[in-house]
Write a protein that holds these residues in place. Structure first.
Motif, PDB file in Angstrom:
ATOM      1  N   UNK A  78      15.798  -5.639  -6.490  1.00  0.00           N
ATOM      2  CA  UNK A  78      15.179  -5.989  -5.203  1.00  0.00           C
ATOM      3  C   UNK A  78      13.674  -6.165  -5.381  1.00  0.00           C
ATOM      4  N   UNK A  79      13.064  -7.026  -4.561  1.00  0.00           N
ATOM      5  CA  UNK A  79      11.607  -7.231  -4.661  1.00  0.00           C
ATOM      6  C   UNK A  79      10.858  -5.922  -4.436  1.00  0.00           C
ATOM      7  N   UNK A  97      16.067 -13.051   1.608  1.00  0.00           N
ATOM      8  CA  UNK A  97      16.423 -14.080   0.632  1.00  0.00           C
ATOM      9  C   UNK A  97      17.105 -13.446  -0.585  1.00  0.00           C
ATOM     10  N   UNK A  98      16.641 -12.264  -0.994  1.00  0.00           N
ATOM     11  CA  UNK A  98      17.212 -11.596  -2.152  1.00  0.00           C
ATOM     12  C   UNK A  98      18.650 -11.134  -1.891  1.00  0.00           C
ATOM     13  N   UNK A  99      18.862 -10.492  -0.776  1.00  0.00           N
ATOM     14  CA  UNK A  99      20.189  -9.926  -0.507  1.00  0.00           C
ATOM     15  C   UNK A  99      21.145 -10.930   0.108  1.00  0.00           C
ATOM     16  N   UNK A 100      20.635 -11.922   0.823  1.00  0.00           N
ATOM     17  CA  UNK A 100      21.524 -12.880   1.478  1.00  0.00           C
ATOM     18  C   UNK A 100      22.341 -12.180   2.555  1.00  0.00           C
ATOM     19  N   UNK A 101      23.485 -12.713   2.860  1.00  0.00           N
ATOM     20  CA  UNK A 101      24.383 -12.100   3.840  1.00  0.00           C
ATOM     21  C   UNK A 101      25.137 -10.954   3.176  1.00  0.00           C
ATOM     22  N   UNK A 102      25.309  -9.850   3.883  1.00  0.00           N
ATOM     23  CA  UNK A 102      26.044  -8.734   3.290  1.00  0.00           C
ATOM     24  C   UNK A 102      27.511  -9.096   3.075  1.00  0.00           C
ATOM     25  N   UNK A 103      28.043  -8.648   1.956  1.00  0.00           N
ATOM     26  CA  UNK A 103      29.456  -8.839   1.663  1.00  0.00           C
ATOM     27  C   UNK A 103      30.229  -7.787   2.429  1.00  0.00           C
ATOM     28  N   UNK A 104      31.270  -8.224   3.105  1.00  0.00           N
ATOM     29  CA  UNK A 104      32.046  -7.296   3.920  1.00  0.00           C
ATOM     30  C   UNK A 104      32.824  -6.349   3.012  1.00  0.00           C
ATOM     31  N   UNK A 105      32.730  -5.054   3.303  1.00  0.00           N
ATOM     32  CA  UNK A 105      33.490  -4.054   2.562  1.00  0.00           C
ATOM     33  C   UNK A 105      34.768  -3.815   3.338  1.00  0.00           C
ATOM     34  N   UNK A 106      35.886  -4.189   2.757  1.00  0.00           N
ATOM     35  CA  UNK A 106      37.171  -4.033   3.447  1.00  0.00           C
ATOM     36  C   UNK A 106      37.966  -2.899   2.824  1.00  0.00           C
TER      37      UNK A 106
END
Length: 176
Positions: A78-79, A97-106
């Motif tokens: 991370x920056x 910009x670094x993380x983008x959209x969070x990936x859903x944890x299913x």
């Protein structure tokens, strides 16, 4: 996004990446303009000297830890931002910009039709006048018991004693 009280309880807990690997320990909190938790500092590295900022969107408790929907590499790379001051708009843009959209944890099924049901409870608190539930009466009864017992009784008596006058003389009470 979790509420402030929940995130405050997470401070000092281990932070896990989306795959369950330990990334560090949750440290500083960063609030948005509405005083809701938006980012958290994750203390990483030897002696926890480095702090990576991670968005709290999508974070959830997992046993005694906190899991975020980002990879370990994303968290570590991370920056760099100054953890002791507020995040500037530019720093927030860099983090987004670094993380983008969070990936859903299913949990469970992760197929194309995987679902998650979200529910919340709402509590309605109101003050209403008390309603009678039952009628009760209080009655007093006097109970008399016959008891035989020996009790010492003390009394004073007055007795009149008559003695003859000295020298045999009778004195009339009216003359005296």
């Amino acid at each position: 996004m979790p509420d402030l009280d929940t995130v405050l309880a997470w401070r000092g807990k281990a932070v896990l990446d989306r795959d369950g690997e330990k990334a560090g320990t949750l440290g500083a909190l960063y609030l948005d303009e509405d005083d809701r938790p938006a980012y958290a500092g994750v203390q990483t590295g030897l002696f926890r000297r480095r702090e990576s900022i991670v968005p709290l969107d999508g974070a959830r408790p997992l046993d005694d830890d906190v899991q975020v929907p980002y990879t370990l590499d994303q968290i570590r790379s991370a920056p760099n931002v100054d953890a002791d001051v507020n995040l500037t708009d530019d720093e927030q843009d860099q983090l987004a910009a670094h993380y983008g959209e969070p990936t859903k944890i299913l949990e469970g099924d992760t197929g194309p039709e995987a679902e998650m049901v979200r529910s919340e409870e709402e509590v309605d608190i109101s003050v209403a006048p008390a309603k009678p539930r039952e009628r009760v009466r209080l009655r007093k009864h006097t109970v008399v018991e016959q008891v035989e017992t020996t009790v010492p009784v003390r009394r004073e008596e007055i007795r009149l004693e008559r003695d003859p006058p000295p020298d045999g003389k009778i004195v009339d009470v009216e003359d005296a």
